[in-house]
Design an enzyme around this catalytic site. Structure first.
Site, PDB file in Angstrom:
ATOM      1  N   ASP A   9      32.146  28.195  53.156  1.00 13.01           N
ATOM      2  CA  ASP A   9      33.091  29.303  53.206  1.00 13.01           C
ATOM      3  C   ASP A   9      34.482  28.708  53.016  1.00 13.01           C
ATOM      4  OD1 ASP A   9      34.844  31.334  53.832  1.00 13.01           O
ATOM      5  OD2 ASP A   9      33.856  31.905  55.702  1.00 13.01           O
TER       6      ASP A   9
ATOM      7  N   LYS B 236      47.682  35.356  43.190  1.00 18.42           N
ATOM      8  CA  LYS B 236      47.507  34.735  41.885  1.00 18.42           C
ATOM      9  C   LYS B 236      48.836  34.327  41.253  1.00 18.42           C
ATOM     10  CE  LYS B 236      43.102  34.356  41.249  1.00 18.42           C
ATOM     11  NZ  LYS B 236      42.508  33.008  41.060  1.00 18.42           N
TER      12      LYS B 236
ATOM     13  N   TYR C  56      46.039  40.528  45.996  1.00 21.73           N
ATOM     14  CA  TYR C  56      45.434  39.657  44.982  1.00 21.73           C
ATOM     15  C   TYR C  56      46.475  39.196  43.966  1.00 21.73           C
ATOM     16  CZ  TYR C  56      42.522  38.150  41.051  1.00 21.73           C
ATOM     17  OH  TYR C  56      41.959  37.420  40.018  1.00 21.73           O
TER      18      TYR C  56
ATOM     19  N   THR D 167      32.296  39.003  33.043  1.00 21.21           N
ATOM     20  CA  THR D 167      31.238  38.594  33.962  1.00 21.21           C
ATOM     21  C   THR D 167      30.402  39.825  34.307  1.00 21.21           C
ATOM     22  OG1 THR D 167      32.599  39.043  35.907  1.00 21.21           O
ATOM     23  CG2 THR D 167      32.742  36.826  34.946  1.00 21.21           C
TER      24      THR D 167
END
Length: 256
Positions: A71, A167, A163, A198
């Site tokens: 993790d 980034k 997010y 993906t």
């Protein structure tokens, strides 16, 4: 690997560590580096997917990569896993900081705990992985670190502020660490992928309208696949890019 793509002799037997390597882009990194003859280790929490990838690559006749469950938000566990990789495979020469999760979230609903969890998932482990591998690279006289950013914040994408913030910070981390580690011969670069197809992206977000809009905005009219960014990672890990550091490498088919 087909004969139309490059082979990198400098990658043979080089120890490569990939975070988040059990699925998606990370699994493609594991596959591509294994096919180059590198000694590959990868970390992930997805046991079944990680074990299946090892089995698949061993079935190709390749040297089976080392999969360790970890993790990455647990920095003590991350440090222990990196130490184990070094003990079992040798000094880590290449770090691919790939792991991330682009979970959508509205800005109105973000709590301090959620914000911290998103930073831990998308940013914090990249620094601490660098911190853990850098001494070995320094002793060896150099190495290559490849961080993964995102096109999302460059495109003014909303709907996931934690997010996009994380980034964006990856690019700052790359620039600063390239300066700090350069005197030791360690290169630090950042790959900024476009929208990579993906399975997760296809299942969750690739609607006909989204695909049409994507191709309209890309200069090259083909959807990107994981191998497109993995091949850039190969080059940045190999000696062919020996004088490239502190740079942002955009692989987006000309969208940004």
């Amino acid at each position: 690997m087909t004969d139309t793509f490059a082979r990198y002799p400098s990658l043979r037997d080089r120890v490569v560590l990939i975070t988040g390597g059990a699925s998606g882009i990370g699994a493609e990194h594991v596959t591509q580096f294994a096919r180059q003859g590198a000694r590959v280790a990868f970390l992930d929490i997805a046991d079944a997917a990680g074990e299946a990838l090892v089995e698949t690559l061993a079935g190709e006749g390749l040297s089976a990569p080392l999969f360790l469950r970890c993790d990455l938000t647990d920095i003590i566990a991350l440090r222990a896993a990196i130490a184990e990789v070094s003990a079992r495979l040798g000094t880590i020469a290449v770090l691919i900081n790939n792991a991330a999760n682009d979970q959508r979230h509205g800005w109105e609903e973000v709590t301090p705990a959620y914000w911290d969890e998103r930073m831990a998932t998308n940013l914090r482990h990249q620094f601490f992985a660098i911190q853990a591998v850098a001494p070995g690279m320094q002793a060896a006289g150099g190495g290559s670190i490849v961080n993964f950013g995102s096109i999302s914040w460059h495109m003014l994408q909303g709907g996931m502020p934690a997010y996009t913030t994380a980034k964006a910070a990856v690019e700052g981390l790359t620039k600063g660490m390239a300066r700090d580690l350069g005197p030791s011969g360690i290169r630090v670069n950042c790959i900024i992928p476009g929208w990579i197809m993906t399975r997760r992206q296809i299942e969750l977000w690739l609607t006909p309208d989204a695909e049409a809009n994507l191709l309209r905005n890309q200069c090259l009219k083909r959807k990107l696949v994981p191998a497109d960014v993995s091949r850039m990672a190969l080059w940045l890990a190999a000696d062919d890019s020996a004088m490239c550091t502190g740079q942002l490498w955009v692989v987006d088919a000309g969208r940004m």
